[in-house]
Design an enzyme around this catalytic site. Structure first.
Site, short mmCIF file in Angstrom:
data_model
loop_
_atom_site.label_atom_id
_atom_site.label_comp_id
_atom_site.label_asym_id
_atom_site.label_seq_id
_atom_site.Cartn_x
_atom_site.Cartn_y
_atom_site.Cartn_z
N ASP A 12 0.86 -1.18 0.00
CA ASP A 12 0.00 0.00 0.00
C ASP A 12 0.89 1.23 0.00
O ASP A 12 1.71 1.42 0.91
CB ASP A 12 -0.89 -0.02 1.25
N MET A 13 0.77 2.06 -1.03
CA MET A 13 1.56 3.29 -1.09
C MET A 13 1.13 4.24 0.03
O MET A 13 -0.05 4.32 0.38
CB MET A 13 1.39 3.97 -2.45
N ASP A 127 -3.26 2.58 -5.90
CA ASP A 127 -2.16 2.70 -4.95
C ASP A 127 -1.91 1.43 -4.14
O ASP A 127 -1.21 1.47 -3.13
CB ASP A 127 -2.41 3.87 -3.99
N GLU A 128 -2.45 0.28 -4.57
CA GLU A 128 -2.24 -0.95 -3.80
C GLU A 128 -2.28 -2.17 -4.70
O GLU A 128 -2.96 -2.19 -5.72
CB GLU A 128 -3.27 -1.07 -2.69
#
Length: 389
Positions: A12-13, A127-128
């Site tokens: 996860d960013m 983003d994941e």
């Protein structure tokens, strides 16, 4: 033949959109920054060469927060919060408009970096991702550090990663050591690391289920794990009760799906003010055109054409209406999408002001598998409404 233990990672960013903006504006590091609002909130270059940033206290409208930096979150500002409420909590926070083209670019970069280590990736969002590491020879800590370093070199951004026996546990654990964290967990660690957490930490338990569980005296995952299956089934459906029972014990057999096709592609916009169907016809027409162009770009970028076009309307009283139409041929251009959307609009009596407009394209296919894509028509198509007699 020995079966290797499953090792599933969730990456996860960290505060992804905000972090991308901080690459562009490093002078904002350490400050509360909120992403959202209109494009007219872009920084303005001043005569001395410095940038003037908008402040959250200057925002007027009803937009929602897209995301925020950890400093803004410490002040109580989180994604999906109304901007006006956020302005009350953090009036001096910096306000920046969302730049989804930039976010998609960095999303591609970090996923390509991970793919250079292993192709066993399930893309679950901008983003994941999930990663199946079961067949790689390195130990989990070495792999986690290697993946994080690859992402940082490719993007300049940090991420948090968890490696556990399954997707459910990894999704929970990637949030435990944010930002820039690594979490490694085995099934034996569940009582110590997972059970003390609130039930909402399990992905799949929403606000309504959480509220109902709390009303039954179940607030933590440990309390859910201790609940009898029969007790759960008296309050929830059979299948959902079984899932709750297994999830609380960290049981999840779902595989990492490396090839998945989207079911639909959609775009929507919430207007800064309610728009009147006749007085604001020009603004509505412009919004419709913009959405259709954006969806056409999305289709082209992702390599799809679609046959079912749908609209979504939300009125000033929050009533939401959807309509769709399935065409004889597949389309991908904005003019054809707009024409089909207009046909859907004609089926909705629009007598109240609108607060939201959305367009969706579904029944997707790859153009390479089709003999021919329909030709687009030329000319502008207005936002037409069904007039009541």
């Amino acid at each position: 033949m020995t079966t290797l233990p499953r090792r599933i990672a969730h990456l996860d960013m960290d505060a992804f959109y905000a972090s991308v903006e901080l690459l562009r504006y490093p002078q904002l590091r350490g400050l509360p920054v909120v992403i959202g609002g209109r494009s007219d909130h872009k920084p303005v270059m001043q005569t001395d060469g410095s940038l003037r940033f908008s402040r959250l206290r200057d925002y007027v409208g009803r937009g929602v927060v897209t995301t925020s930096t950890y400093e803004a979150r410490a002040l109580g500002v989180f994604s999906a919060m109304g901007m006006m409420k956020a302005a009350q909590l953090a009036p001096d926070a910096i306000l920046l408009p969302a730049d989804f083209e930039a976010y998609r670019h960095y999303s591609h970069l970090f996923k390509a970096a991970v793919a250079s280590i292993t192709p066993q990736i399930e893309d679950t969002g901008i983003d994941e991702i999930y990663i199946d590491l079961s067949l790689l020879p390195e130990d989990s800590l070495t792999l986690a550090k290697r993946i994080k370093q690859a992402v940082f070199v490719a993007t300049g951004l940090t991420c948090s990663i968890a490696i556990t026996p399954n997707k459910l546990l990894s999704k929970i654990c990637s949030d435990l050591e944010k930002p820039d964290g690594i979490t490694l967990l085995e099934m034996a660690d569940i009582p110590r690391r997972i059970w003390p957490l609130p039930v909402r930490k399990i992905s799949g338990i929403g606000p309504k289920t959480e509220k109902k569980l709390i009303s039954l005296g179940i607030e933590t995952i440990a309390e859910l794990a201790q609940a009898k299956l029969g007790f759960l089934q008296t309050h929830f459906g059979r299948n959902y009760s079984i899932w709750l029972h297994e999830a609380s014990r960290g049981i999840d057999q779902r595989p990492v799906i490396t090839c998945s096709e989207p079911k639909s592609i959609s775009r929507e916009t919430t207007f800064e003010r309610n728009l009147h169907p006749r007085i604001d016809r020009a603004a509505l027409s412009e919004a419709l055109t913009h959405l259709c162009k954006k969806i056409a770009q999305d289709l082209q970028r992702k390599g799809y054409v679609g046959r079912t076009i749908g609209i979504k309307l939300r009125f000033e009283d929050f009533r939401t209406v959807t309509r769709d139409t399935t065409l004889a041929t597949y389309i991908a251009d904005d003019i054809s999408i707009r024409r089909a959307a207009r046909e859907c609009l004609r089926r909705v009596p629009i007598e109240k002001k609108l607060r939201l407009l959305g367009i969706r394209v579904s029944t997707l296919s790859s153009p390479h598998s089709l003999p021919q894509i329909s030709d687009s028509t030329q000319g502008e198509l207005p936002f037409e409404l069904h007039e009541q007699n």
